[in-house]
Design an enzyme around this catalytic site. Structure first.
Site: not given
Ligand code: F6P
Length: 553
Positions: A213, A219, A274-275, A360, A391, A519
């Site tokens: 987003k 990452e 995002g979620r 979240e 199990h 972060k």
């Molecule tokens: O973990 C925090 C967060 O902002 C989530 O809400 C989101 O889904 C994820 O990081 C990834 O963010 P982006 O889509 O901006 O890379």
């Protein structure tokens, strides 16, 4: 705007508290003595049976809980969300993932979605058209890689909401995968993750989707750069990245900076959390894997659930019932966790997906008035598919000291039935909810042991270990079949449960400031790890870890 009401100050909350004391004297077994319980506390909707009869509730519980939703002004909150008000107040944004699933054009009776007068449904349809065309070219083979070969592999690089939704859905719909298409997901910054995937693919026939987003997530950007470098190292030229990389993002300038062409850029908007984004351009990996038509089916299923949530009376409203029952246990029964137990191997990532969706969103401790809450909010969400869980951890659900309300999810038709294995699976699912509800009394245990010829003393010694207290609540979703449409509805039900519980807890569900601090600190620590001469000033534990890293490196 969302109403701002302290739930503890409502009349129904006080009544619920007193009522909970009464309900603690009753066992679920006794509640089932009354005839018609299943009929009263279950409902069918489309291909769903929602059985909530194995909860420690009676008619009074339900009517008090529904009174409580009225006092918390749930109806007004639902209208505010659907009408595009800026209900994500801390970020000054609307919350309109529901707009992503309205496929029909605007009419007198079926209005589009608007934010501040702007018709956002138009924007949604434009991107959907672009996704459709892209999928068409991808599947027909008219879109090729830089050596002219048809694409066979998709690598989605994203994390959190830009990963969990697409992973969960593509796994759940494995039976719908297009022939000859393979999808892979890279999320973790751990280089082992991308390494494993890059080893499997042929770069000439692989399309990389950079799903973010913000297009700034550490990452994702690190993995995207690694993928691009590996692509170039495999023999491709810089210009070839235009064919092999696409972006799913709201941050167009950053996408352009990365070198992705406008044709391969699929946008969405800040009013999609995002979620809650798998329905947006973030779902491109889904559409490419199962085909655009089935992606639309997923959206249609979610839309049906949206309409159900918006227009159904609370006592027949599945997400509202899910939410109030969960609220009942966290507020008055001390429950701190909820188990998600899909009896469907393909739903194996559903618990992980809901961990982000629920925790979240509602893992908050400050209310909508800026005050610290005086009650528990989001439970810890976890789970594994049955029967693996049986199990592993079911022992603790049956006989442990924690009170763990559980959701069981199963389908009548397996799309993969082998001999009678699906029947065995279902028998286990139903048996578990029965066992959790009923338990096993000392009398029953003694009778069983005595039939084995045990002495009275032996029986007395062993019986306490063999007693099951029961009275452990569960919901069951029995679904005709896990297909795109039904999966869309199921996910949307949980989304609306999340929203409803946020309203009942008087918290903001659509920000996630709690992920920020770690972060920021990681960015401070990174140079200290990279260069051992950098001055380290932390608490003694963190400094000790960094020192030991350098010693052993
Ligand atoms: O973990 C925090 C967060 O902002 C989530 O809400 C989101 O889904 C994820 O990081 C990834 O963010 P982006 O889509 O901006 O890379």
């Amino acid at each position: 705007m969302l109403p701002k009401i302290n739930p503890l100050k409502t009349k129904s909350h006080a009544k619920l508290k007193a009522h909970a004391k009464e309900m603690k004297k009753i066992h679920l077994r006794d509640l089932f003595e009354q005839s018609g319980r299943f009929g009263k506390f279950s409902l069918t909707w489309n291909d769903f049976l929602f059985d909530y009869s194995k909860n420690i509730i009676d008619q009074k519980t339900l009517s008090l809980l529904l009174d409580f939703t009225k006092e918390m002004k749930l109806g007004k909150a639902i209208d505010s969300m659907f009408s595009g008000e800026l209900i994500n107040e801390t970020e000054k944004r609307a919350v309109l993932h529901t707009a992503l699933r309205k496929l029909s054009p605007e009419s007198e009776t079926d209005k589009d979605f608007y934010i501040g007068g702007e018709n956002v449904s138009h924007l949604v349809r434009e991107v959907q058209e672009k996704i459709k065309t892209f999928c068409g070219r991808f599947h027909s083979g008219s879109m090729t890689g830089y050596t002219g070969k048809k694409f066979t592999d998709i690598v989605n690089i994203g994390i959190g909401g830009s990963d969990l939704g697409p992973v969960m859905v593509t796994e759940a719909l494995r039976q719908d995968w297009k022939e000859g298409i393979h999808v892979h997901f890279v999320s973790n910054i751990d280089p082992s993750h991308i390494h494993t995937i890059l080893k499997k693919i042929n770069f000439e026939t692989t399309l990389f989707l950079i799903a973010s987003k913000t297009f700034t997530t550490q990452e994702t950007m690190a993995n995207a750069n690694t993928a691009k470098k590996a692509f170039l190292d495999s023999g491709a030229q810089e210009k070839d990245t235009a064919l092999h990389f696409a972006a799913l993002s709201t941050n167009i300038p950053k996408v352009t900076e990365f070198g992705i062409t406008p044709e391969n850029t699929f946008t969405f908007w800040d009013w999609v959390g995002g979620r809650f984004s798998l329905w947006s351009a973030i779902g491109l990996s889904i559409a490419l894997t199962i085909g655009y038509d089935k992606f639309l089916e997923l959206l249609r299923g979610a839309r049906e659930a949206d309409l159900h949530f918006r227009h159904t009376a609370p006592e027949k409203n599945i997400p509202v019932l899910m939410a109030v029952i969960g609220f009942w246990y966290t507020a008055f029964w001390g429950s701190q966790t909820e188990a998600i137990l899909p009896y469907d191997q393909y739903l194996h990532r559903f618990p992980a997906y809901l961990q982000q969706g629920i925790m979240e969103s509602n893992g908050k401790s400050v209310d909508r008035m800026g005050k610290k809450v005086q009650y528990p909010t989001s439970p810890v969400i976890w789970g594994e598919p049955g029967t693996n869980g049986q199990h592993a951890f079911y022992q603790a659900i049956h006989q442990g000291t924690h009170f763990i309300p559980s959701d069981f999810i199963a389908s009548v038709h397996s799309r993969n039935n082998k001999h009678n294995q699906h029947q065995i699976l279902l028998s286990n699912c139903f048996a578990q909810t029965e066992a959790l509800m009923k338990g096993k009394t000392k009398k029953e245990v003694m009778e069983e042991l005595s039939s084995k010829g045990m002495s009275k003393k032996e029986m007395e010694n062993l019986a306490p270990y063999k007693v099951f207290p029961g009275n452990r609540p569960s919901n069951t979703f029995l679904i005709k079949e896990i297909n795109p449409r039904n999966l869309g509805s199921l996910i949307a039900f949980y989304e609306h449960k999340i929203f409803t519980q946020g309203v009942l807890w008087n918290i903001f569900s659509f920000d996630q400031f709690g992920v920020e601090l770690g972060k920021v600190l990681a960015n401070v620590i990174l140079p200290e790890i990279e260069d051992k001469n950098t001055k380290v000033e932390h608490d003694s534990s963190t400094s000790g870890l960094i020192r030991q890293y350098h010693e052993w490196k």
